[in-house]
Design a protein around this motif. Sequence first.
Motif, PDB file in Angstrom:
ATOM      1  N   ALA A  78      -9.094  13.884  49.775  1.00 49.90           N
ATOM      2  CA  ALA A  78      -8.037  13.031  50.131  1.00 49.90           C
ATOM      3  C   ALA A  78      -7.961  12.323  48.724  1.00 49.90           C
ATOM      4  CB  ALA A  78      -8.126  12.509  51.345  1.00 49.90           C
ATOM      5  N   TRP A  79      -6.941  12.218  48.129  1.00 47.87           N
ATOM      6  CA  TRP A  79      -6.337  11.489  46.946  1.00 47.87           C
ATOM      7  C   TRP A  79      -5.432  10.321  47.323  1.00 47.87           C
ATOM      8  CZ3 TRP A  79      -8.963  13.598  42.142  1.00 47.87           C
ATOM      9  CH2 TRP A  79      -8.756  12.770  41.218  1.00 47.87           C
ATOM     10  N   VAL A  80      -5.669   9.143  47.695  1.00 51.71           N
ATOM     11  CA  VAL A  80      -7.149   8.826  48.360  1.00 51.71           C
ATOM     12  C   VAL A  80      -6.624   8.435  49.792  1.00 51.71           C
ATOM     13  CG1 VAL A  80      -8.071   8.053  46.313  1.00 51.71           C
ATOM     14  CG2 VAL A  80      -6.669   6.397  47.484  1.00 51.71           C
ATOM     15  N   THR A  81      -7.930   8.254  50.561  1.00 49.60           N
ATOM     16  CA  THR A  81      -8.057   7.731  52.018  1.00 49.60           C
ATOM     17  C   THR A  81      -7.475   6.472  52.205  1.00 49.60           C
ATOM     18  OG1 THR A  81      -9.522   9.552  52.449  1.00 49.60           O
ATOM     19  CG2 THR A  81      -9.547   7.608  54.164  1.00 49.60           C
ATOM     20  N   ALA A  82      -6.828   6.090  52.964  1.00 51.28           N
ATOM     21  CA  ALA A  82      -6.197   4.656  53.038  1.00 51.28           C
ATOM     22  C   ALA A  82      -7.448   4.380  54.240  1.00 51.28           C
ATOM     23  CB  ALA A  82      -4.843   4.725  53.868  1.00 51.28           C
ATOM     24  N   VAL A  83      -8.021   3.259  53.742  1.00 46.90           N
ATOM     25  CA  VAL A  83      -9.496   2.724  54.411  1.00 46.90           C
ATOM     26  C   VAL A  83      -9.060   2.360  55.774  1.00 46.90           C
ATOM     27  CG1 VAL A  83      -9.216   0.373  53.481  1.00 46.90           C
ATOM     28  CG2 VAL A  83     -11.356   1.229  54.298  1.00 46.90           C
ATOM     29  N   VAL A  84      -7.813   1.798  55.908  1.00 49.30           N
ATOM     30  CA  VAL A  84      -7.534   1.321  57.510  1.00 49.30           C
ATOM     31  C   VAL A  84      -6.929   2.085  58.346  1.00 49.30           C
ATOM     32  CG1 VAL A  84      -7.177  -1.140  56.647  1.00 49.30           C
ATOM     33  CG2 VAL A  84      -5.345   0.335  56.433  1.00 49.30           C
ATOM     34  N   TYR A  85      -6.788   3.480  57.855  1.00 47.48           N
ATOM     35  CA  TYR A  85      -6.200   4.413  59.017  1.00 47.48           C
ATOM     36  C   TYR A  85      -7.126   5.060  59.796  1.00 47.48           C
ATOM     37  CZ  TYR A  85      -1.673   4.506  56.301  1.00 47.48           C
ATOM     38  OH  TYR A  85      -0.631   4.334  55.735  1.00 47.48           O
ATOM     39  N   GLY A 109     -12.401  10.469  48.545  1.00 55.07           N
ATOM     40  CA  GLY A 109     -11.433   9.469  47.738  1.00 55.07           C
ATOM     41  C   GLY A 109     -11.099   8.473  48.732  1.00 55.07           C
ATOM     42  N   ILE A 110     -11.033   7.269  48.220  1.00 51.85           N
ATOM     43  CA  ILE A 110     -10.818   6.149  49.048  1.00 51.85           C
ATOM     44  C   ILE A 110     -10.159   4.938  48.392  1.00 51.85           C
ATOM     45  CG2 ILE A 110     -13.057   4.919  48.847  1.00 51.85           C
ATOM     46  CD1 ILE A 110     -12.774   4.457  51.997  1.00 51.85           C
ATOM     47  N   GLY A 111      -9.246   4.074  48.939  1.00 50.41           N
ATOM     48  CA  GLY A 111      -8.658   3.180  48.413  1.00 50.41           C
ATOM     49  C   GLY A 111      -8.284   2.254  49.444  1.00 50.41           C
ATOM     50  N   ALA A 112      -7.483   0.966  49.185  1.00 51.51           N
ATOM     51  CA  ALA A 112      -7.161   0.062  50.153  1.00 51.51           C
ATOM     52  C   ALA A 112      -5.986  -0.088  51.002  1.00 51.51           C
ATOM     53  CB  ALA A 112      -7.253  -1.511  49.274  1.00 51.51           C
ATOM     54  N   ALA A 113      -5.132   1.078  50.647  1.00 53.04           N
ATOM     55  CA  ALA A 113      -4.121   1.467  51.330  1.00 53.04           C
ATOM     56  C   ALA A 113      -2.859   0.573  50.854  1.00 53.04           C
ATOM     57  CB  ALA A 113      -4.154   1.076  53.052  1.00 53.04           C
ATOM     58  N   TRP A 114      -1.645   0.979  50.962  1.00 55.48           N
ATOM     59  CA  TRP A 114      -0.484   0.270  50.315  1.00 55.48           C
ATOM     60  C   TRP A 114       0.745   0.262  51.246  1.00 55.48           C
ATOM     61  CZ3 TRP A 114       3.650   2.989  48.978  1.00 55.48           C
ATOM     62  CH2 TRP A 114       3.640   4.646  48.770  1.00 55.48           C
TER      63      TRP A 114
END
Length: 292
Positions: A78-85, A109-114
């Motif tokens: 996943a480009w990129v996973t939303a960490v809070v989901y 793949g991970i990020g802080a979400a937006w």
Amino acid sequence: MELGLHVADFTYPNGPENLAKDLGRIAVAAEDAGLAMLSVMDHVWQIGVVGPPEQEMLEAYTALGFLAGRTSRIKLLAWVTAVVYREPGLLAKAVTTLDVLSEGRAWLGIGAAWNEHESRGLGLPFPSTKERFERLEEALQICLQMWSDDEGPYEGTHYQLTRTLNSPQPLSRPHPPILIGGGGEKKTLRMVAQYAQACNLFPSPELPHKLDVLREHCATVGRDYDEIEKTVMMPLDPGAEGEKVDELLTRLRELADLGISHVHGIVPNMVSIRPIELLGELVVPEAAKFGN
């Protein structure tokens, strides 16, 4: 340099009833073209730069499991996973499952979400920016602990796990590679240096500066900068008949000169398959020479 395909659009002319067949054909074409990675977005509604929210969108890890069954070599993420989901323990389990069933082809793949709009719409967590970055770091720590021999508890500010048991363990060794998306200089790139095997940036005029910042963070935490794969997300458009190949190759060479080793992106009209084939025929063999 390697190239990868990002699938961000699931609205195809043949409609949802044929989506599985169309997406399967795209995956097979990407693998046959010699692309290194295949990704989907981690969104639940379509994002504005692609189309209206009402357009078709598939859940990321279900889609990746489907793609694993249609392919045998290409890396999947996943480009990129939303960490809070997803709770981090469940996320580690999902990536582990993908890795085992794909025979060692999963990345995290991970990020802080937006995307607050979709989060509020479906009742998904979307705390403050500060908290999302705190949760991102804790999630990285939890995943790495679950992918180790340590089954002990994890006590964080936001997450508490009483036993980090993960069976089976991933096939990838020492664990599925971690790619952190984003170019935030104080937090994101510091976490790349500390936890990740790859970063993802955009091909803006700030790219050389972002790489310098990452280098500084690596020096601070004692990490070898060259161990980290530098990736860029951008459109990959060879043209309908290959007329844009030279332009694309020039841009890829510029990125390779900066140390970028993987370029990942959307191929226009990919459901027709021909643009993916052109990418494989005309660009992949040339891109493989960069940096050699």
